[in-house]
Design an enzyme around this catalytic site. Structure first.
Site, PDB file in Angstrom:
ATOM      1  N   HIS A 162       0.896  -1.119  -0.057  1.00 58.62           N
ATOM      2  CA  HIS A 162      -0.089  -0.023  -0.046  1.00 58.62           C
ATOM      3  C   HIS A 162       0.762   1.332   0.092  1.00 58.62           C
ATOM      4  O   HIS A 162       1.989   1.355   0.666  1.00 58.62           O
ATOM      5  CB  HIS A 162      -0.870  -0.018   1.264  1.00 58.62           C
ATOM      6  CG  HIS A 162      -1.919   1.137   1.504  1.00 58.62           C
ATOM      7  ND1 HIS A 162      -1.613   2.250   1.905  1.00 58.62           N
ATOM      8  CD2 HIS A 162      -3.050   0.998   1.347  1.00 58.62           C
ATOM      9  CE1 HIS A 162      -2.751   2.934   1.857  1.00 58.62           C
ATOM     10  NE2 HIS A 162      -3.657   2.004   1.535  1.00 58.62           N
ATOM     11  N   ASP A 186       3.197  -5.065   8.007  1.00 59.64           N
ATOM     12  CA  ASP A 186       1.902  -3.992   7.947  1.00 59.64           C
ATOM     13  C   ASP A 186       0.695  -5.136   7.923  1.00 59.64           C
ATOM     14  O   ASP A 186       0.431  -5.701   6.940  1.00 59.64           O
ATOM     15  CB  ASP A 186       1.861  -3.356   6.394  1.00 59.64           C
ATOM     16  CG  ASP A 186       0.518  -2.775   6.335  1.00 59.64           C
ATOM     17  OD1 ASP A 186      -0.396  -2.886   6.976  1.00 59.64           O
ATOM     18  OD2 ASP A 186       0.611  -1.917   5.224  1.00 59.64           O
ATOM     19  N   GLN A 195      -4.471  -5.079   6.954  1.00 60.33           N
ATOM     20  CA  GLN A 195      -5.654  -6.086   6.262  1.00 60.33           C
ATOM     21  C   GLN A 195      -5.661  -7.538   6.862  1.00 60.33           C
ATOM     22  O   GLN A 195      -6.312  -8.534   6.681  1.00 60.33           O
ATOM     23  CB  GLN A 195      -5.210  -6.229   4.860  1.00 60.33           C
ATOM     24  CG  GLN A 195      -5.409  -5.237   4.065  1.00 60.33           C
ATOM     25  CD  GLN A 195      -6.873  -4.509   3.910  1.00 60.33           C
ATOM     26  OE1 GLN A 195      -7.789  -5.130   4.205  1.00 60.33           O
ATOM     27  NE2 GLN A 195      -7.328  -3.375   3.899  1.00 60.33           N
ATOM     28  N   LYS A 250     -10.084  -0.590  10.604  1.00 59.98           N
ATOM     29  CA  LYS A 250     -10.374  -1.838   9.642  1.00 59.98           C
ATOM     30  C   LYS A 250     -10.815  -3.058  10.550  1.00 59.98           C
ATOM     31  O   LYS A 250     -11.023  -4.024  10.059  1.00 59.98           O
ATOM     32  CB  LYS A 250      -8.929  -2.289   8.915  1.00 59.98           C
ATOM     33  CG  LYS A 250      -8.720  -1.054   7.945  1.00 59.98           C
ATOM     34  CD  LYS A 250      -7.788  -1.196   6.986  1.00 59.98           C
ATOM     35  CE  LYS A 250      -7.105  -0.103   6.157  1.00 59.98           C
ATOM     36  NZ  LYS A 250      -8.135   0.168   5.041  1.00 59.98           N
ATOM     37  N   CYS A 263      -4.864   2.628  -3.605  1.00 59.52           N
ATOM     38  CA  CYS A 263      -3.519   2.879  -3.033  1.00 59.52           C
ATOM     39  C   CYS A 263      -2.365   2.146  -3.417  1.00 59.52           C
ATOM     40  O   CYS A 263      -1.514   1.920  -2.180  1.00 59.52           O
ATOM     41  CB  CYS A 263      -3.662   3.356  -1.475  1.00 59.52           C
ATOM     42  SG  CYS A 263      -4.599   4.608  -1.218  1.00 59.52           S
TER      43      CYS A 263
HETATM   44  N1  PMP Z   1      -1.530  -0.928   4.741  1.00 58.54           N
HETATM   45  C1  PMP Z   1      -2.642  -1.446   3.867  1.00 58.54           C
HETATM   46  C2  PMP Z   1      -2.398  -2.950   3.306  1.00 58.54           C
HETATM   47  C3  PMP Z   1      -3.936  -1.068   3.743  1.00 58.54           C
HETATM   48  O1  PMP Z   1      -4.889  -1.743   3.052  1.00 58.54           O
HETATM   49  C4  PMP Z   1      -4.305   0.165   4.390  1.00 58.54           C
HETATM   50  C5  PMP Z   1      -5.670   0.768   4.148  1.00 58.54           C
HETATM   51  N2  PMP Z   1      -6.097   0.678   2.839  1.00 58.54           N
HETATM   52  C6  PMP Z   1      -3.136   0.974   4.825  1.00 58.54           C
HETATM   53  C7  PMP Z   1      -1.733   0.263   5.064  1.00 58.54           C
HETATM   54  C8  PMP Z   1      -3.191   2.320   5.453  1.00 58.54           C
HETATM   55  O2  PMP Z   1      -4.223   2.314   6.520  1.00 58.54           O
HETATM   56  P1  PMP Z   1      -4.662   3.574   7.208  1.00 58.54           P
HETATM   57  O3  PMP Z   1      -5.221   4.550   6.089  1.00 58.54           O
HETATM   58  O4  PMP Z   1      -5.730   3.269   8.099  1.00 58.54           O
HETATM   59  O5  PMP Z   1      -3.506   4.069   7.871  1.00 58.54           O
END
Ligand code: PMP
Length: 407
Positions: free
Chosen positions: A124, A201, A204, A227, A365
């Site tokens: 991401h 990370d 997910q 999430k 993203c």
């Molecule tokens: N890493 C992953 C794999 C994600 O899916 C996301 C959110 N789509 C993020 C990081 C970023 O999370 P946040 O916007 O809540 O900081």
């Protein structure tokens, strides 16, 4: 889970009763954010109604109560992910802030010009850009673990990227585009042979998998509350104590200090050293409440049911002519990205929306990944334990109509 259990769970999520364009809401955008159960909404409400006072150092009753609730939440979260101590749980705004924290603090602590950071092709933006910023700031190089056509990491190639200049490996546990569950325990063990720390990370992963940071032996594990059925604006940065003691603070301000004079400031002990400013003490308690909610249902039970939904949806999607599932890893979570023929994903998403069905479209993203695949983006349906096979059936019928209109 049986239909009565699911119906009961659904009744605890008020938003699921909403109508969109006069159609019952079908919410398949859980990878972007999840809906909140009444227990979490009540916790937030209770906090502001009965417990609201700024925490730490307050001598008065409310401040002490709020501090206790916040610290109890930290302890619960530590136990939930099996951290060895609640001092290793730092509250952040979410995954993004946690990764930026590591990129800054580790960058200041261990990185020199010419050093290297390893990430993967399926990250991401929040696990790409902070490392690029560090590379720019300090003259580091970014190396990318490649993937195969199923959307799995090439582990042999990964091993070859690790050198004596590698300062960190930062990899997603579960891909938000493919749904691939990466073998992070193996990835960590491989890096540790060369004494390289690893950040995972978990944005997910935490909503779908049992996470044991000690079993994984992760140096850093980060996730977002929103999430996993908690509010936005709260997340967790887990770090092994030895690392947290070594790293310098990320932001300066109140809370993170022990003593301040104009000549010299000393920093607070863990975990407060990394928590500058008034923390989100209502969010922290709501996050613990959300995790309790998940724990009460049982994460294995959730994973089994979501797997069933994903298998069912995949099978039904493949009934549609021109269907192309993007991401067919052997080990997947409840994310399905797809394209149909030459139809633009945005058009599919727009028309499904008019039928009350929320899916996400675009690059999710993860623009470098989408560019590498040579596609304009995908349509992404992502499931949570409150979704049903009936909703999937409605979605498939709607999608068939949409595809017929757009073909
Ligand atoms: N890493 C992953 C794999 C994600 O899916 C996301 C959110 N789509 C993020 C990081 C970023 O999370 P946040 O916007 O809540 O900081």
């Amino acid at each position: 889970m049986n239909p009565a259990e699911i119906e009961n769970i659904r009744s605890q999520f008020p938003i699921l009763a909403e109508k969109i364009y006069n159609k019952p809401l079908i919410y398949f955008d859980n990878a972007a954010t999840t809906q909140k159960p009444q227990a979490v909404l009540d916790k937030i409400n209770y906090g502001y109604k009965h417990l609201n006072a700024n925490i730490h150092r307050g001598v008065h009753y409310l401040s002490q109560q709020a501090t206790e609730a916040h610290e109890a939440a930290r302890k619960f979260i530590a136990e939930y992910i099996n951290a060895s101590s609640s001092d290793e749980i730092i509250f952040t705004r979410g995954t993004t802030e946690a990764i930026n924290l590591v990129a800054f603090s580790l960058g200041e602590c261990t990185c020199q010009e010419g050093d290297e950071i390893v990430i993967s092709a399926m990250e991401h933006h929040s696990n790409i850009v902070p490392w690029q910023m560090l590379c720019e700031r300090k003259g580091l190089k970014l190396h990318i673990i490649p993937i195969n056509e199923k959307g799995e990491l090439l582990l042999d190639e990964y091993e070859k990227l690790l050198t004596e200049r590698t300062k960190l490996v930062a990899v997603t546990h579960v891909s938000n585009v493919f749904g691939t569950v990466n073998p992070v325990k193996e990835i960590i063990a491989t890096a540790h042979v060369k004494n390289i720390p690893v950040l995972i990370d978990g944005a997910q992963a935490l909503p779908h998998l049992k996470i044991d940071v000690q079993d994984l032996d992760a140096d850093f594990y980060v996730f977002s509350g929103h999430k996993v059925y908690a509010p936005t604006g709260i997340g967790v940065f887990y770090g092994k104590r030895a690392w947290l003691e070594k790293l310098p603070p990320y932001q300066g301000g109140g809370e993170m200090i022990q003593n301040v004079s104009f000549e010299k400031t000393t920093y607070n002990e863990l975990p407060f050293k990394f928590e500058a400013g008034t923390p989100d003490y209502i969010g922290s308690t709501a996050l613990a409440e959300a995790l309790k909610y998940v724990q009460n249902i049982g994460i294995e039970k959730i994973a089994d049911y979501e797997h069933e939904l994903t298998e069912y949806a995949t099978k039904r999607l493949l009934e549609i002519d021109g269907m192309r599932i993007i991401g067919t890893a052997d080990h997947k979570s409840s994310v399905i990205s797809f394209l149909v023929g030459e139809i633009h994903p945005y058009d599919i998403g727009m028309l499904l929306d008019k039928l009350g069905i929320a899916v996400r479209t675009g690059h999710h993203c993860a623009q470098p990944l989408i560019d590498q695949l040579g596609i304009p983006g995908t349509v992404r349906a992502s499931f949570a334990f409150y979704n049903t096979k009936e909703e999937i059936d409605t979605f498939i019928e709607a999608l068939k109509k949409v595809v017929a209109m757009l073909s």
